[in-house]
Write a protein that holds these residues in place. Structure first.
Motif, PDB file in Angstrom:
ATOM      1  N   ARG A   1       0.713  -1.607   0.232  1.00 62.37           N
ATOM      2  CA  ARG A   1       0.128  -0.081  -0.224  1.00 62.37           C
ATOM      3  C   ARG A   1       0.766   0.984  -0.023  1.00 62.37           C
ATOM      4  N   LEU A   2       2.098   1.173   0.885  1.00 55.87           N
ATOM      5  CA  LEU A   2       2.845   2.097   1.042  1.00 55.87           C
ATOM      6  C   LEU A   2       3.330   3.121  -0.544  1.00 55.87           C
ATOM      7  N   LEU A   3       3.914   1.416  -1.021  1.00 55.12           N
ATOM      8  CA  LEU A   3       4.372   2.213  -2.485  1.00 55.12           C
ATOM      9  C   LEU A   3       3.798   1.964  -3.449  1.00 55.12           C
ATOM     10  N   VAL A   4       2.403   2.002  -3.696  1.00 53.87           N
ATOM     11  CA  VAL A   4       1.470   2.119  -4.633  1.00 53.87           C
ATOM     12  C   VAL A   4       1.610   3.678  -4.565  1.00 53.87           C
ATOM     13  N   GLU A   5       1.144   3.982  -3.305  1.00 53.46           N
ATOM     14  CA  GLU A   5       0.594   5.098  -3.017  1.00 53.46           C
ATOM     15  C   GLU A   5       2.028   5.971  -3.452  1.00 53.46           C
ATOM     16  N   ALA A   6       3.311   5.406  -2.887  1.00 52.29           N
ATOM     17  CA  ALA A   6       4.182   6.621  -3.119  1.00 52.29           C
ATOM     18  C   ALA A   6       4.767   6.581  -5.082  1.00 52.29           C
TER      19      ALA A   6
ATOM     20  N   GLU B   1       6.668   9.007 -11.833  1.00 51.23           N
ATOM     21  CA  GLU B   1       8.294   8.775 -13.450  1.00 51.23           C
ATOM     22  C   GLU B   1       9.098   8.279 -12.713  1.00 51.23           C
ATOM     23  N   LYS B   2       8.959   8.397 -11.075  1.00 50.34           N
ATOM     24  CA  LYS B   2      10.808   8.481 -10.253  1.00 50.34           C
ATOM     25  C   LYS B   2      11.254   7.148 -10.355  1.00 50.34           C
ATOM     26  N   ARG B   3      12.141   6.693 -11.064  1.00 56.47           N
ATOM     27  CA  ARG B   3      13.273   5.434 -10.787  1.00 56.47           C
ATOM     28  C   ARG B   3      13.748   5.950  -9.350  1.00 56.47           C
ATOM     29  N   TRP B   4      13.145   4.060  -9.379  1.00 53.63           N
ATOM     30  CA  TRP B   4      13.992   3.812  -7.064  1.00 53.63           C
ATOM     31  C   TRP B   4      14.870   3.577  -7.491  1.00 53.63           C
ATOM     32  N   ARG B   5      15.729   3.926  -6.167  1.00 55.75           N
ATOM     33  CA  ARG B   5      16.763   3.740  -6.010  1.00 55.75           C
ATOM     34  C   ARG B   5      16.932   2.975  -4.516  1.00 55.75           C
TER      35      ARG B   5
ATOM     36  N   ASP C   1      12.453  -3.036   3.458  1.00 52.83           N
ATOM     37  CA  ASP C   1      13.422  -3.906   2.571  1.00 52.83           C
ATOM     38  C   ASP C   1      13.119  -4.124   1.198  1.00 52.83           C
ATOM     39  N   ALA C   2      14.836  -3.793   0.575  1.00 58.06           N
ATOM     40  CA  ALA C   2      13.800  -3.957  -1.055  1.00 58.06           C
ATOM     41  C   ALA C   2      13.143  -5.293  -1.556  1.00 58.06           C
TER      42      ALA C   2
ATOM     43  N   ARG D   1       9.761  -6.433  -3.129  1.00 55.33           N
ATOM     44  CA  ARG D   1      10.095  -7.607  -4.207  1.00 55.33           C
ATOM     45  C   ARG D   1       9.486  -8.242  -3.992  1.00 55.33           C
ATOM     46  N   ARG D   2       9.322  -9.480  -3.421  1.00 55.86           N
ATOM     47  CA  ARG D   2       9.249 -10.877  -3.033  1.00 55.86           C
ATOM     48  C   ARG D   2       7.047  -9.875  -2.464  1.00 55.86           C
ATOM     49  N   GLN D   3       6.294  -8.990  -2.381  1.00 58.91           N
ATOM     50  CA  GLN D   3       5.316  -8.685  -1.100  1.00 58.91           C
ATOM     51  C   GLN D   3       4.636  -8.253  -3.667  1.00 58.91           C
TER      52      GLN D   3
END
Length: 358
Positions: free
Chosen positions: A84-89, A95-99, A109-110, A114-116
């Motif tokens: 939920r947090l990542l979809v909102e972000a 347009e953001k490329r995540w690091r 945790d990255a 990835r897993r979820q």
């Protein structure tokens, strides 16, 4: 009333963690005092220690408490807090490329992300974010913006890298997109398990249970027939069907009004139209359906058209059974089919009751 036969069937589904039984039963474990959904990952109890219930409410009234692992009071596969947090972000800055540092700033945790995301959407977080950026680029190109502007908005400094990523997803170069359409795909949680909805701005192309056999082939066939990319997102028909499905499962069914697209032969289309004429709470045999489309000897072709239906519940192929009363087939699972038939009969009976009161 859950019969002894159903109890044995449900216990086997519990042991095998069959997702098609989601929402059909709950199991109370007498040795722990908790109740679970069919796909709970916890160690399986012995049959004699199980009590089976049709609803979570019945299990609660029997003094069982909800399991903390499978959370039976929530939707199956309910979105996690991380997702939920990542979809909102992503929606705040598509347009953001995540690091790595971006995950750290959210205390996520990255590898967990990835897993979820893989479990939820069938793609990793990076793939999801990339698809979202590409969807933004496609929208800009369709609205007449220059390809170079769309490329930069999508976070690609290299023109060749952008063209390669674009072509891989859409099937053509950015300059060839023109007025080509893009389909949006969204995950919908329902009482019987998650479904996937795919639509454009005008109507729905596909609505299926996520665990339906052959779903990947259906989606690939849809891509080929429409010559469209399918990317994560939502559209007005998806929002509308989500609301109508909620009403349907809550027993407040007033008919599906969401516009749909048929992708089939004239014969298949005629079968699907006849399916939609079967009233909720009633069933027809394949032979009866063949008569209604004017092809009384074509019941096998009717059955095949039934199986090609890509709009589950809306085009109610679950209302078609064998002439001998057997359930026949159903891509979403026979247990779901029987539940849908029983659910609609109950809605129909309640409708009659309210009509008499009026």
């Amino acid at each position: 009333m859950i019969t002894a036969e159903h109890k044995r069937e449900y216990y086997q589904a519990l042991v095998e963690k069959k997702s098609e039984y989601e929402g059909l039963f709950y199991v109370g474990v007498k040795t722990t005092g908790v109740f679970c959904r069919p796909t709970c990952p916890a160690r399986k109890p012995k049959f004699e220690n199980c009590e089976f219930y049709e609803t979570a409410k019945e299990a609660l009234l029997a003094s069982f408490r909800p399991c903390k692992r499978c959370r039976p009071l929530s939707h199956p596969n309910q979105v996690s807090e991380v997702v939920r947090l990542l979809v909102e972000a992503i929606e705040k800055s598509p347009e953001k490329r995540w690091r790595e540092r971006d995950f750290q700033s959210l205390s996520i945790d990255a590898s967990t992300a990835r897993r979820q995301f893989k479990k939820r959407f069938g793609m990793t977080f990076v793939e999801y974010a990339r698809a979202r950026r590409m969807g933004l680029a496609i929208k800009q190109i369709r609205e007449g913006e220059h390809v170079i502007d769309a490329q930069l908005s999508a976070g690609y400094e290299s023109g060749s890298g952008f063209r390669e990523a674009f072509s891989r997803m859409v099937g053509s170069a950015p300059s060839q997109l023109g007025n080509g359409k893009v389909l949006k795909a969204a995950w919908l949680d329902t009482r019987l398990g998650p479904m996937i909805a795919i639509a454009d701005d005008e109507g729905l192309y596909l609505l299926e249970f996520v665990d339906r056999r052959g779903l990947e082939r259906e989606m690939e066939r849809l891509r080929q027939r429409t010559k469209c990319a399918i990317i994560p997102g939502t559209a007005e028909p998806i929002q509308r069907i989500e609301q109508e499905l909620s009403q349907y499962f809550d027993g407040e069914f007033k008919g599906f009004k969401t516009p749909v697209h048929y992708l089939g032969t004239p014969f298949q289309t005629s079968v699907w139209d006849e399916l939609r004429k079967i009233p909720p709470g009633e069933t027809r045999s394949y032979a009866e359906l063949a008569v209604s489309v004017g092809k009384p000897s074509a019941f096998r072709a009717v059955a095949q058209a039934n199986g090609m239906n890509q709009l589950a519940i809306i085009v109610p192929c679950h209302r078609v059974i064998n002439s001998n009363g057997g359930r026949g087939g159903y891509g979403g699972g026979l247990t779901r089919k029987q539940w849908l038939i029983n659910h609609e009969k109950q809605i129909h009976r309640q409708g009659r009751h309210y009509k008499k009161q009026d």
